[in-house]
Design an enzyme around this catalytic site. Structure first.
Site, PDB file in Angstrom:
ATOM      1  N   ASN A   9      29.432  38.267  38.320  1.00 26.32           N
ATOM      2  CA  ASN A   9      28.680  39.536  38.499  1.00 26.32           C
ATOM      3  C   ASN A   9      30.180  39.559  37.447  1.00 26.32           C
ATOM      4  O   ASN A   9      31.794  40.143  37.447  1.00 26.32           O
ATOM      5  CB  ASN A   9      29.160  40.597  39.866  1.00 26.32           C
ATOM      6  CG  ASN A   9      29.665  41.851  39.412  1.00 26.32           C
ATOM      7  OD1 ASN A   9      28.691  42.159  38.270  1.00 26.32           O
ATOM      8  ND2 ASN A   9      29.781  42.907  40.119  1.00 26.32           N
ATOM      9  N   TRP A  10      29.518  40.146  36.184  1.00 29.41           N
ATOM     10  CA  TRP A  10      29.853  40.369  34.813  1.00 29.41           C
ATOM     11  C   TRP A  10      30.553  41.810  34.716  1.00 29.41           C
ATOM     12  O   TRP A  10      31.409  42.448  33.852  1.00 29.41           O
ATOM     13  CB  TRP A  10      29.524  40.039  33.560  1.00 29.41           C
ATOM     14  CG  TRP A  10      29.652  38.257  33.514  1.00 29.41           C
ATOM     15  CD1 TRP A  10      30.235  37.590  34.402  1.00 29.41           C
ATOM     16  CD2 TRP A  10      28.902  38.029  32.028  1.00 29.41           C
ATOM     17  NE1 TRP A  10      30.219  36.259  33.780  1.00 29.41           N
ATOM     18  CE2 TRP A  10      29.043  36.654  32.334  1.00 29.41           C
ATOM     19  CE3 TRP A  10      28.877  38.076  31.580  1.00 29.41           C
ATOM     20  CZ2 TRP A  10      28.638  35.432  31.771  1.00 29.41           C
ATOM     21  CZ3 TRP A  10      27.609  37.189  30.394  1.00 29.41           C
ATOM     22  CH2 TRP A  10      27.807  35.650  30.839  1.00 29.41           C
ATOM     23  N   LYS A  11      29.940  43.181  35.822  1.00 29.39           N
ATOM     24  CA  LYS A  11      29.811  44.627  35.609  1.00 29.39           C
ATOM     25  C   LYS A  11      29.809  44.617  34.353  1.00 29.39           C
ATOM     26  O   LYS A  11      28.894  44.340  33.902  1.00 29.39           O
ATOM     27  CB  LYS A  11      31.618  44.447  36.495  1.00 29.39           C
ATOM     28  CG  LYS A  11      32.208  43.935  37.459  1.00 29.39           C
ATOM     29  CD  LYS A  11      33.079  44.443  38.356  1.00 29.39           C
ATOM     30  CE  LYS A  11      33.652  43.824  39.124  1.00 29.39           C
ATOM     31  NZ  LYS A  11      34.448  44.498  40.091  1.00 29.39           N
ATOM     32  N   HIS A  95      26.016  47.501  46.207  1.00 28.45           N
ATOM     33  CA  HIS A  95      27.348  46.555  45.729  1.00 28.45           C
ATOM     34  C   HIS A  95      27.970  47.734  45.533  1.00 28.45           C
ATOM     35  O   HIS A  95      28.003  49.244  45.439  1.00 28.45           O
ATOM     36  CB  HIS A  95      27.586  46.086  43.565  1.00 28.45           C
ATOM     37  CG  HIS A  95      28.212  45.649  44.036  1.00 28.45           C
ATOM     38  ND1 HIS A  95      30.065  46.944  43.407  1.00 28.45           N
ATOM     39  CD2 HIS A  95      28.937  44.315  43.239  1.00 28.45           C
ATOM     40  CE1 HIS A  95      31.491  45.199  43.179  1.00 28.45           C
ATOM     41  NE2 HIS A  95      30.634  44.474  43.129  1.00 28.45           N
ATOM     42  N   GLU A  97      30.128  48.875  44.223  1.00 33.35           N
ATOM     43  CA  GLU A  97      30.860  49.742  43.048  1.00 33.35           C
ATOM     44  C   GLU A  97      30.076  50.945  42.808  1.00 33.35           C
ATOM     45  O   GLU A  97      29.873  52.134  42.423  1.00 33.35           O
ATOM     46  CB  GLU A  97      30.798  49.054  41.701  1.00 33.35           C
ATOM     47  CG  GLU A  97      32.570  48.626  41.547  1.00 33.35           C
ATOM     48  CD  GLU A  97      32.621  47.489  41.305  1.00 33.35           C
ATOM     49  OE1 GLU A  97      31.872  47.227  40.294  1.00 33.35           O
ATOM     50  OE2 GLU A  97      33.711  46.730  41.249  1.00 33.35           O
ATOM     51  N   GLU A 167      31.428  42.179  50.867  1.00 33.98           N
ATOM     52  CA  GLU A 167      32.730  42.344  49.757  1.00 33.98           C
ATOM     53  C   GLU A 167      33.424  43.062  50.328  1.00 33.98           C
ATOM     54  O   GLU A 167      33.109  44.496  50.275  1.00 33.98           O
ATOM     55  CB  GLU A 167      31.628  42.915  48.743  1.00 33.98           C
ATOM     56  CG  GLU A 167      31.125  41.420  47.790  1.00 33.98           C
ATOM     57  CD  GLU A 167      31.032  41.649  46.322  1.00 33.98           C
ATOM     58  OE1 GLU A 167      31.488  41.166  45.884  1.00 33.98           O
ATOM     59  OE2 GLU A 167      30.460  43.160  46.225  1.00 33.98           O
ATOM     60  N   GLY A 173      38.471  43.241  42.839  1.00 34.39           N
ATOM     61  CA  GLY A 173      39.010  44.098  41.931  1.00 34.39           C
ATOM     62  C   GLY A 173      40.620  44.426  42.115  1.00 34.39           C
ATOM     63  O   GLY A 173      41.318  44.822  41.322  1.00 34.39           O
ATOM     64  N   SER A 213      38.126  39.599  44.579  1.00 37.73           N
ATOM     65  CA  SER A 213      39.410  39.475  44.356  1.00 37.73           C
ATOM     66  C   SER A 213      39.442  37.460  44.227  1.00 37.73           C
ATOM     67  O   SER A 213      40.482  36.560  44.330  1.00 37.73           O
ATOM     68  CB  SER A 213      40.722  39.423  44.871  1.00 37.73           C
ATOM     69  OG  SER A 213      40.811  40.775  43.782  1.00 37.73           O
ATOM     70  N   GLY A 234      34.115  38.548  40.423  1.00 33.58           N
ATOM     71  CA  GLY A 234      33.743  39.393  39.397  1.00 33.58           C
ATOM     72  C   GLY A 234      34.621  39.313  38.438  1.00 33.58           C
ATOM     73  O   GLY A 234      34.996  38.596  37.592  1.00 33.58           O
ATOM     74  N   GLY A 235      36.327  39.803  38.564  1.00 33.43           N
ATOM     75  CA  GLY A 235      36.746  40.047  37.358  1.00 33.43           C
ATOM     76  C   GLY A 235      37.580  38.109  36.811  1.00 33.43           C
ATOM     77  O   GLY A 235      37.461  37.891  35.642  1.00 33.43           O
TER      78      GLY A 235
HETATM   79  C1  PEP Z   1      32.533  41.937  43.268  1.00 33.33           C
HETATM   80  O1  PEP Z   1      32.105  42.638  41.880  1.00 33.33           O
HETATM   81  O2  PEP Z   1      31.511  41.777  43.246  1.00 33.33           O
HETATM   82  C2  PEP Z   1      33.828  41.277  42.724  1.00 33.33           C
HETATM   83  C3  PEP Z   1      33.905  40.323  44.188  1.00 33.33           C
HETATM   84  O3  PEP Z   1      35.081  41.462  41.906  1.00 33.33           O
HETATM   85  P1  PEP Z   1      36.661  40.247  41.539  1.00 33.33           P
HETATM   86  O4  PEP Z   1      36.201  39.723  42.018  1.00 33.33           O
HETATM   87  O5  PEP Z   1      37.010  41.255  40.163  1.00 33.33           O
HETATM   88  O6  PEP Z   1      37.263  41.433  43.201  1.00 33.33           O
END
Ligand code: PEP
Length: 259
Positions: A9-11, A95, A97, A167, A173, A213, A234-235
């Site tokens: 997930n590049w957001k 999600h 966010e 999640e 994040g 994370s 994500g990150g």
């Molecule tokens: C996400 O945005 O779905 C996620 C898991 O982010 P991160 O890995 O950065 O915590």
């Protein structure tokens, strides 16, 4: 057995100038690599470019969101058929966010799940509790509410076409991932609830991913859990090498478990 799945997930990261080399790096890093399904979810604006780079590879293309209708007067929205036309096979839905920043409710999430399925997209339904909910012992209550609402109106066959991503909001994040035991406990709970809401067979085949994370160094322990069928990253997916290494760990996790 369930094939592991790792989704990037590049957001809201990735101009075309950034997205192209990132997708190319993942594609090249996974050349001739088998045993794990991989999906990249770039921002809408990079879907076409990334799709072209992934063409002819088993790496799938996914979107981070969609509207529930096929078309209409919804300024700024993107409809499922538009994603399908670009080669998307999956879409993240609900999600945290989007729930937090865009006010997405369980009801809206459910409509999006129906909308995505109607056009052949695999919805990746995201659920998870906040830190406060966990502190109050409401983790299962929250996840149950989100799952029941998200799956409302779907028959067992439709539920079987979904992926669920657990999640925990407090892990996204933050650099603090759930422990493998914490995650496995919720994944087991999700599978039990899906067994009740759909069927035992559907629950056994359902891929439940962990997200929050996940990094190359935390992936081993998480992905060794038999209840964890892969990761939503994500990150750490913004670095091709790091992401490729997580994908390879997912394959090793499955091999260790004898899948
Ligand atoms: C996400 O945005 O779905 C996620 C898991 O982010 P991160 O890995 O950065 O915590």
């Amino acid at each position: 057995m369930r094939t592991p799945l790792v989704i990037a997930n590049w957001k809201m990261f990735g101009t075309l100038a950034e997205a192209r080399p990132l997708a190319t790096g993942v594609r090249d890093g996974l050349k001739r690599f088998k045993g794990v399904d991989v999906v990249l979810c770039p921002p809408y604006t990079a879907l076409m470019a990334v799709g072209e780079i992934l063409q002819g590879t088993p790496i799938g293309l996914g979107a981070q969101n969609c509207h529930y209708e096929a078309s209409g007067a919804h300024t700024g929205e993107i409809a499922p058929p538009m994603l399908v036309e670009l080669g998307c096979r999956s879409v993240l839905i609900g999600h945290s966010e989007r729930r937090r920043e865009m006010g997405e409710t369980d009801e809206l999430v459910n409509r999006k799940v129906h909308g995505a399925l109607a056009h052949g997209l695999t919805p990746v339904l995201c659920v998870g509790e906040t830190a406060e909910e966990r502190r109050q012992g409401l983790t299962f209550t929250t996840v149950e509410g989100q799952l029941r609402a998200g799956l409302a109106g779907l028959d067992a066959a439709a539920v079987g076409r979904l992926v669920v991503a657990y999640e925990p909001v407090w892990a996204i994040g933050t650099g603090v991932n759930a422990t493998p035991q914490q995650a496995a406990e919720v994944h087991g709970y999700v599978r039990g609830l899906v067994s009740e809401l759909a069927s035992k067979e559907v629950a056994q085949g359902l891929r439940v991913l962990y997200g929050g994370s996940v990094k190359a160094d935390s992936a081993d322990a998480l992905l060794a859990e038999s209840e964890i069928d892969g990761a939503l990253v994500g990150g750490a997916s913004l670095n091709a090498q790091g992401f490729v290494s997580i994908v390879k760990k997912a394959a090793r996790g499955a091999a260790t478990r004898g899948e």
